[in-house]
Design an enzyme around this catalytic site. Structure first.
Site, short mmCIF file in Angstrom:
data_model
loop_
_atom_site.label_atom_id
_atom_site.label_comp_id
_atom_site.label_asym_id
_atom_site.label_seq_id
_atom_site.Cartn_x
_atom_site.Cartn_y
_atom_site.Cartn_z
N GLY A 10 0.75 -1.27 -0.05
CA GLY A 10 -0.18 -0.21 0.08
C GLY A 10 0.83 1.33 -0.01
O GLY A 10 0.67 2.11 0.95
N ALA A 11 1.69 1.63 -0.96
CA ALA A 11 2.58 2.53 -1.08
C ALA A 11 2.23 3.56 -2.08
O ALA A 11 3.04 4.36 -2.51
CB ALA A 11 4.07 2.02 -1.32
N SER A 12 1.14 3.38 -2.71
CA SER A 12 0.52 4.45 -3.63
C SER A 12 0.35 5.67 -3.07
O SER A 12 0.23 6.80 -3.70
CB SER A 12 -0.62 3.89 -4.30
OG SER A 12 -1.54 3.50 -3.39
N ARG A 13 0.09 6.01 -1.78
CA ARG A 13 -0.29 7.23 -1.22
C ARG A 13 0.13 7.02 0.18
O ARG A 13 0.15 6.11 0.88
CB ARG A 13 -1.62 7.61 -1.59
CG ARG A 13 -2.58 6.41 -1.23
CD ARG A 13 -4.00 6.64 -1.87
NE ARG A 13 -4.89 5.66 -2.31
CZ ARG A 13 -5.77 5.50 -1.22
NH1 ARG A 13 -6.21 6.30 -0.36
NH2 ARG A 13 -6.45 4.26 -1.28
N THR A 35 -3.46 -1.14 -5.49
CA THR A 35 -4.53 -2.01 -5.92
C THR A 35 -4.91 -2.14 -7.36
O THR A 35 -5.56 -2.93 -7.72
CB THR A 35 -5.77 -1.84 -4.79
OG1 THR A 35 -6.28 -0.43 -5.56
CG2 THR A 35 -5.44 -2.04 -3.50
N ASN A 57 -3.84 -7.19 -4.01
CA ASN A 57 -5.41 -6.99 -3.05
C ASN A 57 -5.30 -7.95 -1.94
O ASN A 57 -5.33 -9.29 -2.17
CB ASN A 57 -6.47 -7.27 -4.20
CG ASN A 57 -7.74 -7.51 -3.28
OD1 ASN A 57 -7.67 -7.07 -2.08
ND2 ASN A 57 -8.98 -7.63 -3.66
N TYR A 148 -12.30 -2.15 12.61
CA TYR A 148 -10.77 -1.69 12.41
C TYR A 148 -10.00 -1.88 13.73
O TYR A 148 -8.87 -2.42 13.68
CB TYR A 148 -10.74 -0.18 12.08
CG TYR A 148 -9.62 0.50 11.88
CD1 TYR A 148 -9.17 0.29 10.59
CD2 TYR A 148 -9.05 1.38 12.66
CE1 TYR A 148 -7.89 0.89 10.54
CE2 TYR A 148 -7.86 2.26 12.37
CZ TYR A 148 -7.24 2.04 11.09
OH TYR A 148 -6.21 2.55 11.03
N ALA A 150 -10.27 -4.09 16.13
CA ALA A 150 -10.27 -5.46 16.30
C ALA A 150 -9.16 -5.86 15.27
O ALA A 150 -8.20 -6.65 16.00
CB ALA A 150 -11.35 -6.29 15.80
N ILE A 181 -3.14 10.79 11.51
CA ILE A 181 -2.22 11.18 10.47
C ILE A 181 -2.95 11.81 9.03
O ILE A 181 -3.99 11.01 9.05
CB ILE A 181 -1.22 10.03 9.99
CG1 ILE A 181 -0.54 9.26 11.16
CG2 ILE A 181 -0.10 10.62 9.02
CD1 ILE A 181 0.46 10.17 12.26
P1 NAP Z 1 -4.28 5.54 2.75
O1 NAP Z 1 -4.07 6.80 2.41
O2 NAP Z 1 -5.86 5.21 2.58
O3 NAP Z 1 -3.74 4.44 1.89
C1 NAP Z 1 -4.14 3.09 1.95
C2 NAP Z 1 -3.05 2.30 1.07
O4 NAP Z 1 -3.48 0.92 1.28
C3 NAP Z 1 -3.21 2.38 -0.48
O5 NAP Z 1 -1.76 2.27 -0.96
C4 NAP Z 1 -4.04 1.51 -0.92
O6 NAP Z 1 -3.91 1.22 -2.31
C5 NAP Z 1 -3.81 0.31 -0.08
N1 NAP Z 1 -4.91 -0.67 0.12
C6 NAP Z 1 -6.25 -0.30 0.08
N2 NAP Z 1 -6.92 -1.61 0.24
C7 NAP Z 1 -6.02 -2.50 0.01
C8 NAP Z 1 -6.14 -4.13 -0.42
N3 NAP Z 1 -7.44 -4.57 -0.23
N4 NAP Z 1 -4.84 -4.53 -0.74
C9 NAP Z 1 -3.78 -4.04 -0.84
N5 NAP Z 1 -3.82 -2.66 -0.56
C10 NAP Z 1 -4.70 -2.04 -0.24
O7 NAP Z 1 -3.91 5.00 4.13
P2 NAP Z 1 -3.05 5.63 5.26
O8 NAP Z 1 -3.76 6.56 6.08
O9 NAP Z 1 -1.67 5.89 4.41
O10 NAP Z 1 -2.77 4.16 6.20
C11 NAP Z 1 -1.53 3.50 5.87
C12 NAP Z 1 -1.66 2.38 7.37
O11 NAP Z 1 -1.61 3.36 8.40
C13 NAP Z 1 -2.73 1.67 7.29
O12 NAP Z 1 -2.53 0.50 7.88
C14 NAP Z 1 -3.78 2.48 8.36
O13 NAP Z 1 -4.43 1.53 8.98
C15 NAP Z 1 -2.77 2.91 9.37
N6 NAP Z 1 -2.96 3.95 10.24
C16 NAP Z 1 -3.16 5.43 9.54
C17 NAP Z 1 -3.58 6.39 10.51
C18 NAP Z 1 -3.84 7.59 9.74
O14 NAP Z 1 -4.47 8.56 10.69
N7 NAP Z 1 -4.05 7.75 8.62
C19 NAP Z 1 -3.86 6.22 11.72
C20 NAP Z 1 -3.24 4.99 12.35
C21 NAP Z 1 -3.12 3.97 11.48
P3 NAP Z 1 -4.86 2.13 -3.46
O15 NAP Z 1 -4.09 3.42 -3.33
O16 NAP Z 1 -4.58 1.23 -4.71
O17 NAP Z 1 -6.05 2.08 -2.93
#
Ligand code: NAP
Length: 241
Positions: A10-13, A35, A57, A148, A150, A181
């Site tokens: 999940g490094a696209s963003r 994805t 996925n 989430y 859990a 974040i």
């Molecule tokens: P995000 O911006 O929503 O990015 C999610 C990433 O996961 C994207 O690269 C997405 O790919 C990929 N993804 C989504 N569904 C997937 C699937 N079924 N299989 C494989 N990849 C998938 O999320 P983020 O905020 O950077 O979060 C990254 C991690 O940090 C997550 O585990 C999240 O739970 C955790 N986290 C985030 C926060 C926060 O405040 N943002 C806080 C605590 C923990 P696509 O671009 O192709 O959709």
């Protein structure tokens, strides 16, 4: 000399993109995932010669296997960052079975599948760094996020168990638990939810993806050789447990 490989799911963003950038700075060849094909192409453009990307996925077993096969053709993996994750928030009474299943399958079962696949190579090499991205709410809980929370509490138990199993092979397993974040994921929260969170953050601001990436880079580095089974919180003081 050929660079060591670090995988970031999940490094696209968001946080994953920041982690990929930091691991490149740490001299890894980064293999990332998105994805969609469009996401893969965008990552490749960003990483240039320093990495590559494939579709993944996590909720689909065949996709996990195909990803593993493509990565291992490039070489042995030293660092695995289980970063990809999703939310499907709603109060428990309204939560559908698929809201529960999708989040557990992606965030928890996906990390299980990918870790298991890459583990064998690390065991053979007698070296590995697995870093799982949890969340502050895995410890705190959060209304509307039973699925989430859990999944994230689960990933922390998974982290500790793997650390116990793999220590003797010189493989460390840790988690990083971000707080609030600024990414696409948190854009989906309502203004009320955001204000409630902010009122409880001593540093009085949201975190940046780069601030989480620094913690991951540290855990992947030689400076963290004696750290395993830990959850490193990066949350501006939101939870001090
Ligand atoms: P995000 O911006 O929503 O990015 C999610 C990433 O996961 C994207 O690269 C997405 O790919 C990929 N993804 C989504 N569904 C997937 C699937 N079924 N299989 C494989 N990849 C998938 O999320 P983020 O905020 O950077 O979060 C990254 C991690 O940090 C997550 O585990 C999240 O739970 C955790 N986290 C985030 C926060 C926060 O405040 N943002 C806080 C605590 C923990 P696509 O671009 O192709 O959709």
């Amino acid at each position: 000399m050929q660079k060591s490989i670090a995988v970031v799911t999940g490094a696209s963003r968001g946080i994953g993109a920041a982690i990929a950038k930091d691991l490149i700075e740490a001299n890894y060849f980064v293999v990332a995932s998105a994805t969609s094909e469009a996401g893969v192409e965008a990552i490749k453009e960003t990483l240039g010669d320093n990495g590559t990307a494939f579709t993944l996925n996590l909720s689909n077993k065949e996709s996990c296997q195909a990803f593993f096969k493509q990565v291992t053709e490039l070489g042995a993996v030293e660092v695995l960052v289980n970063n990809a994750g999703i939310t499907k928030d709603t109060l428990m009474l309204r939560m559908k079975d698929e809201d529960w299943d999708d989040v557990i399958e992606t965030n928890l079962s996906g990390a299980f599948r990918i870790s298991k696949a890459f583990l064998k190579g690390m065991m053979k090499k007698r070296y590995g760094r697995i870093i799982n991205i949890s969340s502050v709410v895995g410890a705190m809980g959060n209304p509307g996020q039973a699925n989430y929370c859990a999944s994230k509490a689960g990933i922390e138990g998974f982290t500790r168990s793997l650390a116990l199993e793999l220590g003797s092979r010189n493989i460390t397993v840790n988690a990083v638990a971000p707080g609030f974040i600024a990414t696409d994921m948190t854009k989906e929260l309502t203004e009320d939810q955001k204000q409630l969170m902010m009122a409880n953050i001593p540093l009085a601001r949201y975190g940046e993806p780069e601030e989480v990436a620094k913690a991951v880079k540290f855990l992947a580095s030689g400076d963290a050789n004696y750290i395993t089974g830990q959850v490193l919180h990066v949350n501006g003081g939101l939870n001090m447990g």
